[in-house]
Design a protein around this motif. Structure first.
Motif, PDB file in Angstrom:
ATOM      1  N   ALA A 275       0.832  -1.203   0.000  1.00  0.00           N
ATOM      2  CA  ALA A 275       0.000   0.000   0.000  1.00  0.00           C
ATOM      3  C   ALA A 275       0.865   1.251   0.000  1.00  0.00           C
ATOM      4  N   ALA A 276       1.946   1.229   0.803  1.00  0.00           N
ATOM      5  CA  ALA A 276       2.818   2.404   0.872  1.00  0.00           C
ATOM      6  C   ALA A 276       3.502   2.649  -0.466  1.00  0.00           C
ATOM      7  N   VAL A 277       3.936   1.554  -1.105  1.00  0.00           N
ATOM      8  CA  VAL A 277       4.597   1.715  -2.403  1.00  0.00           C
ATOM      9  C   VAL A 277       3.605   2.242  -3.437  1.00  0.00           C
ATOM     10  N   ARG A 278       2.375   1.738  -3.351  1.00  0.00           N
ATOM     11  CA  ARG A 278       1.376   2.208  -4.305  1.00  0.00           C
ATOM     12  C   ARG A 278       1.112   3.705  -4.108  1.00  0.00           C
ATOM     13  N   ALA A 279       1.022   4.108  -2.853  1.00  0.00           N
ATOM     14  CA  ALA A 279       0.805   5.534  -2.588  1.00  0.00           C
ATOM     15  C   ALA A 279       1.963   6.359  -3.124  1.00  0.00           C
ATOM     16  N   PHE A 280       3.189   5.859  -2.915  1.00  0.00           N
ATOM     17  CA  PHE A 280       4.365   6.574  -3.413  1.00  0.00           C
ATOM     18  C   PHE A 280       4.323   6.651  -4.936  1.00  0.00           C
ATOM     19  N   SER A 281       3.938   5.548  -5.562  1.00  0.00           N
ATOM     20  CA  SER A 281       3.865   5.510  -7.020  1.00  0.00           C
ATOM     21  C   SER A 281       2.871   6.541  -7.538  1.00  0.00           C
ATOM     22  N   GLU A 282       1.723   6.640  -6.868  1.00  0.00           N
ATOM     23  CA  GLU A 282       0.721   7.604  -7.315  1.00  0.00           C
ATOM     24  C   GLU A 282       1.199   9.031  -7.090  1.00  0.00           C
ATOM     25  N   ARG A 283       1.907   9.234  -5.980  1.00  0.00           N
ATOM     26  CA  ARG A 283       2.418  10.573  -5.715  1.00  0.00           C
ATOM     27  C   ARG A 283       3.435  10.979  -6.781  1.00  0.00           C
TER      28      ARG A 283
END
Lengths: 387, 179
Positions: B119-127
């Motif tokens: 989830a954290a990586v996905r959030a970073f990717s979207e950011r």
């Protein structure tokens, strides 16, 4: 089988961490500071113990009354006695948490066997000091403890009788008993600090103290307990009445409960096996090469030409494996030509973690089997691949 | 929807003691749920040189992160705190070179926190996907020869020290006239 059990215990330990981290921010997670908490309780014990030492009289006639005097007459005596008692319980709890946590998270690997072994000794000595402390009060429980310990020791073949008279100053109850117990309460407590030096010596930045919040909280808990549940003595020990049952302090006197179910010699053997196994833990099941995987990258190597003697790796190495020596010759690169110092890696202490590589801004350190070049290749291939 | 459609290329350094790779990583190192993210295993998060994150950004990655154990729980000592500090210092350097500092990040998760990690990586990717502009500001001459920058910049990234100034004075004079 055993390995799977350990892995599951590791899982539970980490799950507990996650759960505690939800309650506290990670900086204040008490499970990350079990060692510091032990040290805090030890300090509380030493300070309150010095206070009690001024009033305690180690003789059969006066020991019990002097403890009563401390409790009833001395200003704050009751509280200080309670602090000494409950901090001791906290000490053992923190030590055991520290022990199990570091066991299950395998923090005894590589050059950490020295903290582990000194830690086992600290545990044994802490238990021993606790038992001698219970004898000092010289109520009925103390008399019972002396009898039980003496009988257990005497059951050891050949040396048993000698051990008992050495510990208690002769067979039966002699005038030497309480002074000897007082010494064996305080002497090993000093020795704890020598062991603590050994415990810390190989670790850089050891977490010796918990965060201030936890210092205050632990102190508060101990004082609250001392006020709410005042410590009392049992009736005084006497030769006439033999106490029937032992009022158990579960943290220190647990082995004595075992005497109910085991013959004394059996209990001593079980204790010896537990301690011996504890000392053996760091050396059992060394990690195989496949388990190590990327962590088996060879001892860090200093690239002489690039080292500028800036000491950054020396400050960051977690195991004190890097020492700075006077530079025998100037380096090759421009930055390294004026260096006064040169970093040297002590192979026996290096655990190949690579923290020095991240610390070095001059590319003067490399792990032989995981070079910066390999990382660059991996990054480039990752960037070239189709997304 | 648009954020999902655009998948920035991301390089992540993953500490061997932190999040377990089992089940979230493919053979080639990309993540199962996020094929745009490539994970590179490192023995400790403290092993990572911040220069490598910059190297990744200069060679086509749009974001780079380091994942270590939860703060305070480094298997060694303070490796994750150290990399956290180093990346924080690095943000200033990136800003000076006109690279958006949010393109680098640190993530801290333990062995079994795979779901949180993803989830954290996905959030970073979207950011990262939402960040504007090119990753590395094109030198004024880049318009003339677009393919030049990706091939040349690896060299500047490797030598680390002062990539911008070193490459700057050397290259421009001839090319500026061309542009």
């Amino acid at each position: 089988m055993y390995k799977r059990l350990l892995r599951r215990l590791l899982g539970w330990t980490l799950a507990l961490d996650v759960w505690v981290n939800r309650v506290y921010p990670a900086d204040f997670n008490p499970l990350y500071y079990t060692g510091g908490l032990s040290n805090l309780f030890l300090t509380i014990l030493v300070l309150s113990g010095i206070f009690l030492f001024f009033y305690y009289v180690p003789s059969f006639n006066d020991a019990y009354t002097s403890v009563q005097f401390i409790t009833a007459e001395v200003p704050y005596g009751q509280i200080i006695r309670g602090i000494h008692r409950y901090a001791a319980d906290g000490f053992i709890i923190a030590i055991l948490l520290h022990f199990f946590r570091n066991w299950f998270t395998e923090r005894f690997r590589f050059s950490r066997d020295e903290p582990w072994i000194s830690g086992m000794m600290l545990l044994v000595f802490a238990g021993f000091i606790g038992v001698t402390g219970y004898v000092l009060v010289w109520d009925q429980r103390s008399a019972l403890l002396v009898a039980m310990t003496g009988n257990s020791l005497a059951s050891i073949p050949l040396v048993g009788g000698w051990l008992r008279s050495a510990l208690f100053g002769g067979t039966g109850l002699t005038n030497l008993l309480l002074p000897r117990m007082l010494y064996l309460h305080i002497g090993p407590a000093v020795f704890l600090y020598i062991l603590l030096w050994w415990h810390y010596v190989r670790i850089r930045h050891p977490k010796v103290w918990p965060p201030a919040v936890w210092t205050l909280f632990a102190l508060g808990i101990v004082m609250l307990l001392a006020g709410v549940l005042p410590v009392t003595s049992q009736p005084p020990a006497s030769a006439l009445s033999t106490p029937g049952r032992l009022a158990v302090d579960w943290f220190f006197l647990l082995p004595y409960v075992g005497l109910k179910y085991l013959p004394p010699l059996g209990l001593i053997l079980v204790g010896a096996v537990i301690v011996a196994y504890g000392l053996y833990i760091p050396y059992q099941l060394p990690e195989t090469e496949t388990e190590l995987g990327i962590r088996d990258s060879g001892v860090a190597q200093v690239i002489d030409a690039n080292c500028t003697g800036c000491e950054l790796c020396y400050y960051d190495c977690p195991y004190d494996a890097i020492v700075m020596v006077p530079s025998p010759h100037p380096g090759v690169t421009k930055a390294a030509q004026a260096r006064k110092l040169l970093a040297v890696v002590l192979e026996s202490r290096c655990v190949e973690c690579g923290i020095c590589i991240g610390a070095c801004p001059f590319e003067a350190l490399e792990l032989p089997r995981y070079l910066e070049r390999d990382i660059h290749e991996k990054v480039l291939s990752a960037c070239r691949s189709e997304t | 929807m648009t954020a999902d459609a655009r998948r920035p290329r991301i390089v992540g350094f993953l500490c061997d003691y932190a999040v377990s790779r089992e089940g979230i990583v493919r053979e080639d190192g990309t993540m199962r749920d996020l094929p745009n993210v490539t994970l590179i295993q490192v023995p400790c998060s403290g092993f990572v040189r911040p220069a490598w994150l910059e190297f990744a950004l200069r060679n086509g990655a749009e974001g780079a992160f380091v994942c270590g154990c939860p703060l305070g729980d480094c298997f060694n000592r303070l490796g994750n705190n150290l990399i956290g500090d180093r990346v924080a210092q690095m943000r200033r350097r990136l800003e000076r070179q006109k690279i958006h500092p949010d393109r680098v990040a640190t993530i801290y998760h333990g062995l079994h926190e795979q779901a949180e990690f993803v989830a954290a990586v996905r959030a970073f990717s979207e950011r990262v996907a939402a960040l504007p502009g090119p990753v590395v500001p094109a030198p004024r001459t880049a318009a003339a020869r677009p393919p030049a920058s990706p091939t040349r910049s690896p060299g500047t990234g490797v030598t680390g020290g002062a990539p911008g100034p070193a490459a700057g004075p050397g290259a421009p004079p001839g090319e500026q006239e061309g542009g």
